[in-house]
Design an enzyme around this catalytic site. Structure first.
Site, PDB file in Angstrom:
ATOM      1  N   THR A 125       0.797  -1.226   0.000  1.00 14.90           N
ATOM      2  CA  THR A 125       0.000   0.000   0.000  1.00 14.90           C
ATOM      3  C   THR A 125       0.835   1.283   0.000  1.00 14.90           C
ATOM      4  O   THR A 125       1.930   1.327   0.589  1.00 14.90           O
ATOM      5  CB  THR A 125      -0.917   0.012   1.245  1.00 14.90           C
ATOM      6  N   GLU A 127       0.236   3.632   1.798  1.00 17.40           N
ATOM      7  CA  GLU A 127       0.361   4.082   3.191  1.00 17.40           C
ATOM      8  C   GLU A 127       1.787   3.899   3.697  1.00 17.40           C
ATOM      9  O   GLU A 127       2.206   4.567   4.642  1.00 17.40           O
ATOM     10  CB  GLU A 127      -0.599   3.304   4.090  1.00 17.40           C
ATOM     11  N   TYR A 150      -1.233   0.337  10.876  1.00 20.71           N
ATOM     12  CA  TYR A 150      -1.587  -0.339   9.618  1.00 20.71           C
ATOM     13  C   TYR A 150      -0.405  -0.290   8.650  1.00 20.71           C
ATOM     14  O   TYR A 150       0.020  -1.316   8.098  1.00 20.71           O
ATOM     15  CB  TYR A 150      -2.820   0.334   8.989  1.00 20.71           C
ATOM     16  N   LYS A 154       1.933  -3.339   7.162  1.00 24.22           N
ATOM     17  CA  LYS A 154       2.021  -3.588   5.719  1.00 24.22           C
ATOM     18  C   LYS A 154       3.468  -3.517   5.224  1.00 24.22           C
ATOM     19  O   LYS A 154       3.837  -4.180   4.255  1.00 24.22           O
ATOM     20  CB  LYS A 154       1.148  -2.577   4.966  1.00 24.22           C
TER      21      LYS A 154
HETATM   22  P1  NAP Z   1     -11.424  -4.913   2.490  1.00 24.85           P
HETATM   23  O1  NAP Z   1     -12.614  -4.592   1.645  1.00 24.85           O
HETATM   24  O2  NAP Z   1     -11.361  -4.371   3.868  1.00 24.85           O
HETATM   25  O3  NAP Z   1     -11.328  -6.520   2.555  1.00 24.85           O
HETATM   26  C1  NAP Z   1     -10.485  -7.148   3.471  1.00 24.85           C
HETATM   27  C2  NAP Z   1     -10.683  -8.646   3.372  1.00 24.85           C
HETATM   28  O4  NAP Z   1      -9.796  -9.289   4.302  1.00 24.85           O
HETATM   29  C3  NAP Z   1     -12.099  -9.135   3.720  1.00 24.85           C
HETATM   30  O5  NAP Z   1     -12.441 -10.190   2.848  1.00 24.85           O
HETATM   31  C4  NAP Z   1     -11.918  -9.669   5.139  1.00 24.85           C
HETATM   32  O6  NAP Z   1     -12.841 -10.671   5.483  1.00 24.85           O
HETATM   33  C5  NAP Z   1     -10.527 -10.262   5.029  1.00 24.85           C
HETATM   34  N1  NAP Z   1      -9.893 -10.492   6.312  1.00 24.85           N
HETATM   35  C6  NAP Z   1      -9.697  -9.612   7.318  1.00 24.85           C
HETATM   36  N2  NAP Z   1      -9.051 -10.191   8.343  1.00 24.85           N
HETATM   37  C7  NAP Z   1      -8.826 -11.475   7.984  1.00 24.85           C
HETATM   38  C8  NAP Z   1      -8.213 -12.583   8.609  1.00 24.85           C
HETATM   39  N3  NAP Z   1      -7.699 -12.500   9.850  1.00 24.85           N
HETATM   40  N4  NAP Z   1      -8.152 -13.750   7.944  1.00 24.85           N
HETATM   41  C9  NAP Z   1      -8.684 -13.863   6.713  1.00 24.85           C
HETATM   42  N5  NAP Z   1      -9.307 -12.853   6.073  1.00 24.85           N
HETATM   43  C10 NAP Z   1      -9.365 -11.673   6.698  1.00 24.85           C
HETATM   44  O7  NAP Z   1     -10.080  -4.466   1.744  1.00 24.85           O
HETATM   45  P2  NAP Z   1      -9.835  -4.060   0.205  1.00 24.85           P
HETATM   46  O8  NAP Z   1     -10.089  -2.611   0.043  1.00 24.85           O
HETATM   47  O9  NAP Z   1     -10.501  -5.051  -0.667  1.00 24.85           O
HETATM   48  O10 NAP Z   1      -8.247  -4.229   0.123  1.00 24.85           O
HETATM   49  C11 NAP Z   1      -7.665  -5.478  -0.238  1.00 24.85           C
HETATM   50  C12 NAP Z   1      -6.224  -5.503   0.229  1.00 24.85           C
HETATM   51  O11 NAP Z   1      -5.494  -4.450  -0.386  1.00 24.85           O
HETATM   52  C13 NAP Z   1      -6.014  -5.290   1.722  1.00 24.85           C
HETATM   53  O12 NAP Z   1      -4.901  -6.077   2.108  1.00 24.85           O
HETATM   54  C14 NAP Z   1      -5.688  -3.829   1.864  1.00 24.85           C
HETATM   55  O13 NAP Z   1      -4.934  -3.589   3.026  1.00 24.85           O
HETATM   56  C15 NAP Z   1      -4.884  -3.617   0.598  1.00 24.85           C
HETATM   57  N6  NAP Z   1      -4.918  -2.279   0.022  1.00 24.85           N
HETATM   58  C16 NAP Z   1      -6.103  -1.683  -0.239  1.00 24.85           C
HETATM   59  C17 NAP Z   1      -6.123  -0.432  -0.856  1.00 24.85           C
HETATM   60  C18 NAP Z   1      -7.429   0.256  -1.186  1.00 24.85           C
HETATM   61  O14 NAP Z   1      -7.399   1.464  -1.451  1.00 24.85           O
HETATM   62  N7  NAP Z   1      -8.559  -0.465  -1.228  1.00 24.85           N
HETATM   63  C19 NAP Z   1      -4.926   0.188  -1.213  1.00 24.85           C
HETATM   64  C20 NAP Z   1      -3.735  -0.482  -0.963  1.00 24.85           C
HETATM   65  C21 NAP Z   1      -3.736  -1.731  -0.356  1.00 24.85           C
HETATM   66  P3  NAP Z   1     -14.277 -10.338   6.164  1.00 24.85           P
HETATM   67  O15 NAP Z   1     -15.189 -10.022   5.009  1.00 24.85           O
HETATM   68  O16 NAP Z   1     -14.584 -11.595   6.868  1.00 24.85           O
HETATM   69  O17 NAP Z   1     -14.070  -9.156   7.063  1.00 24.85           O
HETATM   70  O1  F7E Z   2      -9.054   7.969   4.401  1.00 24.99           O
HETATM   71  C1  F7E Z   2      -9.516  11.441   5.507  1.00 24.99           C
HETATM   72  C2  F7E Z   2      -8.548  10.553   6.278  1.00 24.99           C
HETATM   73  O2  F7E Z   2      -9.997   5.907   5.431  1.00 24.99           O
HETATM   74  C3  F7E Z   2      -8.646   8.816   3.364  1.00 24.99           C
HETATM   75  C4  F7E Z   2      -7.262   1.989   2.813  1.00 24.99           C
HETATM   76  O3  F7E Z   2      -7.820   1.280   1.728  1.00 24.99           O
HETATM   77  O4  F7E Z   2      -6.124   3.485   1.327  1.00 24.99           O
HETATM   78  C5  F7E Z   2      -7.035   3.432   2.404  1.00 24.99           C
HETATM   79  O5  F7E Z   2      -6.534   4.150   3.520  1.00 24.99           O
HETATM   80  C6  F7E Z   2      -8.398  10.210   3.907  1.00 24.99           C
HETATM   81  C7  F7E Z   2      -7.548  10.261   5.177  1.00 24.99           C
HETATM   82  O6  F7E Z   2      -8.415   5.751   3.446  1.00 24.99           O
HETATM   83  C8  F7E Z   2     -12.749  11.109   7.130  1.00 24.99           C
HETATM   84  O7  F7E Z   2      -8.014  11.251   7.398  1.00 24.99           O
HETATM   85  C9  F7E Z   2     -11.472  12.722   6.423  1.00 24.99           C
HETATM   86  O8  F7E Z   2      -6.632  11.321   5.063  1.00 24.99           O
HETATM   87  O9  F7E Z   2     -10.692   6.522   3.096  1.00 24.99           O
HETATM   88  P1  F7E Z   2      -9.625   6.493   4.124  1.00 24.99           P
HETATM   89  P2  F7E Z   2      -6.860   5.686   3.795  1.00 24.99           P
HETATM   90  O10 F7E Z   2      -6.606   5.938   5.217  1.00 24.99           O
HETATM   91  O11 F7E Z   2      -6.151   6.541   2.802  1.00 24.99           O
HETATM   92  C10 F7E Z   2      -4.837   2.937   1.602  1.00 24.99           C
HETATM   93  C11 F7E Z   2      -4.015   3.038   0.352  1.00 24.99           C
HETATM   94  C12 F7E Z   2      -4.888   1.590   2.193  1.00 24.99           C
HETATM   95  O12 F7E Z   2      -3.996   0.783   2.024  1.00 24.99           O
HETATM   96  C13 F7E Z   2      -5.947   1.336   3.216  1.00 24.99           C
HETATM   97  O13 F7E Z   2      -6.197  -0.065   3.357  1.00 24.99           O
HETATM   98  O14 F7E Z   2      -9.657  10.786   4.256  1.00 24.99           O
HETATM   99  N1  F7E Z   2     -10.844  11.566   6.148  1.00 24.99           N
HETATM  100  N2  F7E Z   2     -12.647  12.459   7.039  1.00 24.99           N
HETATM  101  C14 F7E Z   2     -11.598  10.543   6.564  1.00 24.99           C
HETATM  102  N3  F7E Z   2     -11.406   9.219   6.495  1.00 24.99           N
HETATM  103  C15 F7E Z   2     -12.389   8.419   6.986  1.00 24.99           C
HETATM  104  N4  F7E Z   2     -12.241   7.076   6.886  1.00 24.99           N
HETATM  105  N5  F7E Z   2     -13.525   8.941   7.572  1.00 24.99           N
HETATM  106  C16 F7E Z   2     -13.742  10.275   7.666  1.00 24.99           C
HETATM  107  O15 F7E Z   2     -14.752  10.711   8.188  1.00 24.99           O
END
Ligand code: NAP
Ligand code: F7E
Length: 326
Positions: A125, A127, A150, A154
């Protein structure tokens, strides 16, 4: 027929990736956790639940991962499972680390022992960069400086993936993906919180939207585009790590403005309330990814624009909530 094992198949990316791989003719295996109530709404959205072989398991449980990998005998493993919400990671730092850091070692060991020829994708990520950048941007060479439990967990997952490649000659790739969203995004993430909140306001079932830091900027892309990049990484002859991003960023304010506009609501600022509860202990102010390497080597590029993404999310939430309309 190729076989793929997806951990995190019930999550946003898991659903998009499963749909993508099924269309490509893969036999798809999905690791699911035991839960008291089913969590298949994303797979149901695509109508693909019945086409997936589910294997019970948890990244916290070594034996279940060994069994899942030995049963699936996958050609490709996509490790998408994680405690993925940054905000929660300060409240559940140990759990986040167990799942996102040690969990990667557990699944890598399972692959090493039970499917050593399988290609492995790790969901890393943006992050991991924290506020670090080179000329205002981040790419594969930018130093990493994680700023949340987090991001730190990662970072471990990223390096153990590289280490298994270097130590055991395994085909392991780490995809450094910038934020990617969709109508299947979890409701706690800011984009979906906004699209859902705007839809509620439009339908008269909410009067305000409570948010934290409106100034932070993210490079937001579409999950459906990003899962294709994951697959492309595993189709290469040599395993490498890639940044995946759009190269354009927007603030949370920009997202709000576009979302209210999609719903045809004027004067959006009157509905947004700043709530300290959503301000983070440490923030990332600015993320902007340079995905030149992926564009050149993988031939990948994002298709959906920011405006199309916001509009798609808002329209889907308007539809979802239309039966509550006052
Ligand atoms: P998500 O919607 O939160 O899905 C997370 C998945 O992980 C769910 O299927 C959840 O299962 C499963 N999980 C959580 N804890 C687990 C455990 N202990 N054992 C087995 N499964 C578990 O996340 P996403 O947005 O699809 O992201 C997919 C991956 O990409 C994650 O690793 C995230 O950190 C990474 N990532 C995401 C983004 C983004 O912007 N979306 C960016 C960079 C990296 P349940 O349904 O049972 O909760
Ligand atoms: O926050 C700001 C918050 O929670 C984005 C995950 O998929 O992407 C995701 O992480 C921004 C931050 O995503 C609210 O402070 C303002 O600056 O949607 P977010 P994230 O933290 O960027 C990365 C790449 C991952 O890997 C992660 O798994 O939005 N913000 N107000 C808020 N954020 C939330 N959640 N809620 C608010 O009310």
């Amino acid at each position: 027929m190729k076989r793929a094992l997806i951990t995190g198949i019930t999550g946003q990316d898991g659903a998009y990736l499963a749909q993508f791989l099924l269309e490509k003719g893969y036999e798809v295996f999905g690791l699911i956790r035991r839960t008291s109530s089913p969590n298949f709404w994303r797979l149901d959205y695509f109508g693909i639940k019945d086409r997936i072989h589910f294997l019970e398991g948890d990244l916290l449980d070594t034996e279940s991962l060994n069994l899942a990998v030995s049963t699936a005998q996958p050609d490709e493993v996509y490790n998408l499972a994680a405690q993925s919400f940054v905000g929660t990671s300060w409240k559940q730092a140990v759990l986040t680390t167990e799942v996102n850091a040690l969990g990667v070692t557990r699944i890598l060991n399972a692959v090493k022992h039970f499917a050593p020829k399988a290609k492995f994708y790790q969901a890393s990520t943006s992050e991991m960069y924290g506020n670090s950048h080179l000329n205002g941007k981040q790419d594969e060479n930018t130093p990493l400086h994680p700023r949340s439990p987090y991001a730190i967990s990662k970072l471990y997952g990223h390096w153990i993936t590289i280490n298994y490649r270097e130590s055991f000659d395994m085909f392991t790739c780490s995809g450094i993906l910038f934020n990617h969203e969709s109508p299947l995004r979890g409701i706690e993430f800011v984009t979906r919180k906004i699209s859902d909140g705007v839809a509620r306001i439009k339908h008269g079932i909410a009067s305000e939207l409570r948010l934290g830091n409106l100034d932070s900027k993210r490079d937001w892309g579409f999950s459906g585009d990003y899962v294709q990049a994951m697959w492309l990484m595993l189709q290469q002859n040599q395993p490498e790590d890639f940044v995946i991003s759009t190269g354009i960023n927007h603030s949370v304010t920009d997202f709000c403005e576009a979302a209210f506009q999609s719903a045809g609501i004027q004067n959006w600022k009157q509905y947004v309330v700043i709530d300290q509860a959503f301000i983070r202990p440490a923030e990332l102010n600015f993320l902007l990814g340079m995905s030149n390497k992926a564009r050149e080597k993988l031939g990948w590029q994002p298709k959906k624009t920011f405006e199309q993404l916001v509009d798609m999310m808002v329209k889907t939430d308007l539809d979802r909530l239309s039966h509550y309309k006052k």
